[in-house]
Scaffold this motif. Sequence first.
Motif, PDB file in Angstrom:
ATOM      1  N   ARG A   5      -2.003  17.155  -4.296  1.00 23.10           N
ATOM      2  CA  ARG A   5      -1.566  15.757  -4.326  1.00 23.10           C
ATOM      3  C   ARG A   5      -2.626  14.867  -4.953  1.00 23.10           C
ATOM      4  NH1 ARG A   5      -5.398  14.258  -0.868  1.00 23.10           N
ATOM      5  NH2 ARG A   5      -5.001  12.620   0.662  1.00 23.10           N
ATOM      6  N   ASN A   6      -3.858  15.309  -5.013  1.00 31.24           N
ATOM      7  CA  ASN A   6      -4.906  14.493  -5.645  1.00 31.24           C
ATOM      8  C   ASN A   6      -4.516  14.111  -7.069  1.00 31.24           C
ATOM      9  OD1 ASN A   6      -6.219  15.174  -3.312  1.00 31.24           O
ATOM     10  ND2 ASN A   6      -8.112  15.868  -4.299  1.00 31.24           N
ATOM     11  N   VAL A   7      -3.856  15.030  -7.758  1.00 31.68           N
ATOM     12  CA  VAL A   7      -3.459  14.758  -9.136  1.00 31.68           C
ATOM     13  C   VAL A   7      -2.462  13.595  -9.164  1.00 31.68           C
ATOM     14  CG1 VAL A   7      -2.435  15.767 -11.199  1.00 31.68           C
ATOM     15  CG2 VAL A   7      -3.840  17.180  -9.697  1.00 31.68           C
TER      16      VAL A   7
ATOM     17  N   THR B 245       3.962  14.604   0.117  1.00 29.56           N
ATOM     18  CA  THR B 245       3.981  15.639  -0.922  1.00 29.56           C
ATOM     19  C   THR B 245       4.036  17.040  -0.329  1.00 29.56           C
ATOM     20  OG1 THR B 245       1.587  15.982  -1.051  1.00 29.56           O
ATOM     21  CG2 THR B 245       2.513  14.173  -2.360  1.00 29.56           C
ATOM     22  N   ASP B 246       3.415  17.242   0.826  1.00 31.09           N
ATOM     23  CA  ASP B 246       3.296  18.580   1.434  1.00 31.09           C
ATOM     24  C   ASP B 246       2.702  19.587   0.442  1.00 31.09           C
ATOM     25  OD1 ASP B 246       3.434  20.107   3.681  1.00 31.09           O
ATOM     26  OD2 ASP B 246       5.495  20.739   3.384  1.00 31.09           O
ATOM     27  N   MET B 247       1.780  19.140  -0.374  1.00 35.07           N
ATOM     28  CA  MET B 247       1.178  19.987  -1.409  1.00 35.07           C
ATOM     29  C   MET B 247      -0.325  20.095  -1.273  1.00 35.07           C
ATOM     30  SD  MET B 247       2.887  19.006  -4.989  1.00 35.07           S
ATOM     31  CE  MET B 247       4.652  19.255  -5.242  1.00 35.07           C
ATOM     32  N   GLY B 248      -0.868  19.654  -0.160  1.00 35.50           N
ATOM     33  CA  GLY B 248      -2.309  19.745   0.037  1.00 35.50           C
ATOM     34  C   GLY B 248      -3.063  19.021  -1.067  1.00 35.50           C
ATOM     35  N   TYR B 249      -4.163  19.633  -1.482  1.00 38.14           N
ATOM     36  CA  TYR B 249      -5.031  18.982  -2.464  1.00 38.14           C
ATOM     37  C   TYR B 249      -4.367  18.753  -3.813  1.00 38.14           C
ATOM     38  CZ  TYR B 249      -9.140  19.442   0.456  1.00 38.14           C
ATOM     39  OH  TYR B 249     -10.054  19.322   1.448  1.00 38.14           O
TER      40      TYR B 249
ATOM     41  N   THR C 206       0.836  -1.212   0.000  1.00 37.44           N
ATOM     42  CA  THR C 206       0.000   0.000   0.000  1.00 37.44           C
ATOM     43  C   THR C 206       0.867   1.256   0.000  1.00 37.44           C
ATOM     44  OG1 THR C 206      -0.098  -0.037   2.413  1.00 37.44           O
ATOM     45  CG2 THR C 206      -1.890  -1.132   1.237  1.00 37.44           C
ATOM     46  N   ILE C 207       0.487   2.191  -0.879  1.00 35.79           N
ATOM     47  CA  ILE C 207       1.173   3.470  -1.024  1.00 35.79           C
ATOM     48  C   ILE C 207       0.191   4.566  -0.631  1.00 35.79           C
ATOM     49  CG2 ILE C 207       2.287   5.033  -2.679  1.00 35.79           C
ATOM     50  CD1 ILE C 207       2.645   2.521  -4.510  1.00 35.79           C
ATOM     51  N   GLY C 208       0.585   5.415   0.299  1.00 32.33           N
ATOM     52  CA  GLY C 208      -0.279   6.524   0.717  1.00 32.33           C
ATOM     53  C   GLY C 208       0.347   7.844   0.295  1.00 32.33           C
ATOM     54  N   ILE C 209      -0.283   8.528  -0.640  1.00 33.64           N
ATOM     55  CA  ILE C 209       0.250   9.792  -1.167  1.00 33.64           C
ATOM     56  C   ILE C 209      -0.403  10.918  -0.375  1.00 33.64           C
ATOM     57  CG2 ILE C 209       0.502  11.209  -3.252  1.00 33.64           C
ATOM     58  CD1 ILE C 209       0.374   8.543  -4.854  1.00 33.64           C
ATOM     59  N   LEU C 210       0.317  11.397   0.630  1.00 28.96           N
ATOM     60  CA  LEU C 210      -0.274  12.259   1.665  1.00 28.96           C
ATOM     61  C   LEU C 210      -0.256  13.728   1.267  1.00 28.96           C
ATOM     62  CD1 LEU C 210       1.374  10.426   4.653  1.00 28.96           C
ATOM     63  CD2 LEU C 210      -1.076  10.600   4.275  1.00 28.96           C
ATOM     64  N   PRO C 211      -1.239  14.495   1.770  1.00 26.32           N
ATOM     65  CA  PRO C 211      -1.237  15.940   1.506  1.00 26.32           C
ATOM     66  C   PRO C 211      -0.186  16.683   2.328  1.00 26.32           C
ATOM     67  CG  PRO C 211      -3.112  15.322   2.885  1.00 26.32           C
ATOM     68  CD  PRO C 211      -2.445  14.043   2.481  1.00 26.32           C
ATOM     69  N   GLY C 212       0.248  16.117   3.425  1.00 23.63           N
ATOM     70  CA  GLY C 212       1.160  16.816   4.320  1.00 23.63           C
ATOM     71  C   GLY C 212       2.569  16.256   4.283  1.00 23.63           C
ATOM     72  N   ALA C 213       3.351  16.599   5.302  1.00 19.80           N
ATOM     73  CA  ALA C 213       4.758  16.207   5.356  1.00 19.80           C
ATOM     74  C   ALA C 213       5.070  15.281   6.517  1.00 19.80           C
ATOM     75  CB  ALA C 213       5.622  17.458   5.456  1.00 19.80           C
ATOM     76  N   ASP C 214       4.030  14.814   7.200  1.00 22.14           N
ATOM     77  CA  ASP C 214       4.251  14.031   8.414  1.00 22.14           C
ATOM     78  C   ASP C 214       3.785  12.598   8.187  1.00 22.14           C
ATOM     79  OD1 ASP C 214       4.357  12.930  10.906  1.00 22.14           O
ATOM     80  OD2 ASP C 214       3.229  14.516  11.901  1.00 22.14           O
TER      81      ASP C 214
END
Lengths: 165, 165, 165, 165
Positions: free
Chosen positions: B84-86, B78-82, B56-64
């Motif tokens: 990261r949805n892309v 990603t620390d890129m917020g939404y 499982t890979i979790g592409i997170l909106p934050g940095a933690d």
Amino acid sequence: MIITVIGANSPSPRGAELAREVGRELAERGCAVACGGLGGVMEAVCQGAKSAGGTTIGILPGADPAEANAYVDLPILTDMGYARNVIVVKTGRAVIAVDGAYGTLSEIGHALADGIPVVGLETWELPEREELRARVAYAASPAEAVDMALAAAHERDRREQAARG
Amino acid sequence: MIITVIGANSPSPRGAELAREVGRELAERGCAVACGGLGGVMEAVCQGAKSAGGTTIGILPGADPAEANAYVDLPILTDMGYARNVIVVKTGRAVIAVDGAYGTLSEIGHALADGIPVVGLETWELPEREELRARVAYAASPAEAVDMALAAAHERDRREQAARG
Amino acid sequence: MIITVIGANSPSPRGAELAREVGRELAERGCAVACGGLGGVMEAVCQGAKSAGGTTIGILPGADPAEANAYVDLPILTDMGYARNVIVVKTGRAVIAVDGAYGTLSEIGHALADGIPVVGLETWELPEREELRARVAYAASPAEAVDMALAAAHERDRREQAARG
Amino acid sequence: MIITVIGANSPSPRGAELAREVGRELAERGCAVACGGLGGVMEAVCQGAKSAGGTTIGILPGADPAEANAYVDLPILTDMGYARNVIVVKTGRAVIAVDGAYGTLSEIGHALADGIPVVGLETWELPEREELRARVAYAASPAEAVDMALAAAHERDRREQAARG
């Protein structure tokens, strides 16, 4: 105040006409227009805004300012492809959606997920879902769309200023 | 092969159950699961995948990495917020949407705009628009959703390999 | 634990050899390797990691998994060009820089700006600036680089867990 | 023409003074200024530009226009944290770096990796590396920095127009 306008690259002639009118109305009320900077609705809204002396910001998917339509004053070069849609949406205090295909749908989704007001003008009609409080507010004309977007943007400003204390 | 699963942070109990089943089915067929890495459908699909020994890979909106749900093997920060949805959508060879609110709608929009196959399972029912060729393909069960997603992903692989020559 | 390795697309033969050794050492200690997924140092570190049975994550600038080097297990498709460098750096609990040109310099800058430990192995020697507390810690060999990166990553974990309370 | 100015959030008083002067010179020559939109060098360059009637674009890491310094005309809300550095750099036809810490170093790296001209004014002195052709061009004064940036930007325009055919 910056208002974002979103919509298709290949709109119907009527979609382009509506976008031009939205751009003109925004400029007449002193708003800068942000958009994705390419053709179709994006070009029409910039053209309308320039016809009334407004300022236009094009947040481009690529890195080449020559990709911007001829009515973009300030090309922002993200070189991030579709991820720039998020920036397009966030940069406006409210979003007006005109016509539009799937890119526009992604932007409507981002805006509503983020609490950004969205006014729709002959665009996606989303199914009603009672559990979701945010909604597209549909307008019947470009002037009404701009009225509604400005009212929602001012309300948002007040709410955010209150939250800041 | 990586398959992306998208859906709400706060799904119905049934939505979570469907997502768990989708995760289990994907793992049993040897697919890795990519998702947004948080709770709700994202957690359920990871839990299902881990129950069958999947990755499982979790592409997170934050940095933690502590924001990831407990079933994420590999948190991508990603620390890129939404925005990261892309990345969530692009990383899968196909996307399965389960339940979902506006974030999910933005992801469906990105995927369809980009030619990525989307299979829907009790998720947004978009209005029919004849001029748009890409569509959500609706499945009736988790197993069918996985069948359809794998078929579409293999078809996409063939098409892209042919285009590469 | 994920450790990020950065470095040039076109390293010297020695740079590639160092990267392979770093990858092997990381895998032997049970770490997954994150990198930019392309050639050069990125390929060498993945090759080294796979030679010892490790897991490799390639965070690609484009949207095509075929761009990943042959030793990437899990291609993350950002389609964000150089902006993906930020994700590469943030995904690791520490960063090892091997050789490297300006892309690597941007990644070192991001990591140090963000408080992420950076270990350098025959890479950019930055001028000393006393007012900046974060520094690249230089290692003399791949094994020492991995030792230093793991020590710094564990120290970072402890500090962040303490901050969470 | 948009020129980007980068530099530290907490510059020396002299760094801020240089940035103000750079902003004023850019505005006097009809250039719009793009920057990261926050304090320090970013604020000083915007203040200088506004003192000469220029236009200022602040490409912010967050989603709140209230984070912009008081001299930003047009806040671009990326909500992407440090990944916005890439957009800051790409949006200018040339980059002027004044003073600066690690964030600035990351931006210099991005620009040089991407073929964007960088003029340095009392900023990072990078070690000479013969194999890397792109270089920071150092200026001795704000006026010279602006001269050099404009010359490089015009040269870049000519080169890219020639490449377009």
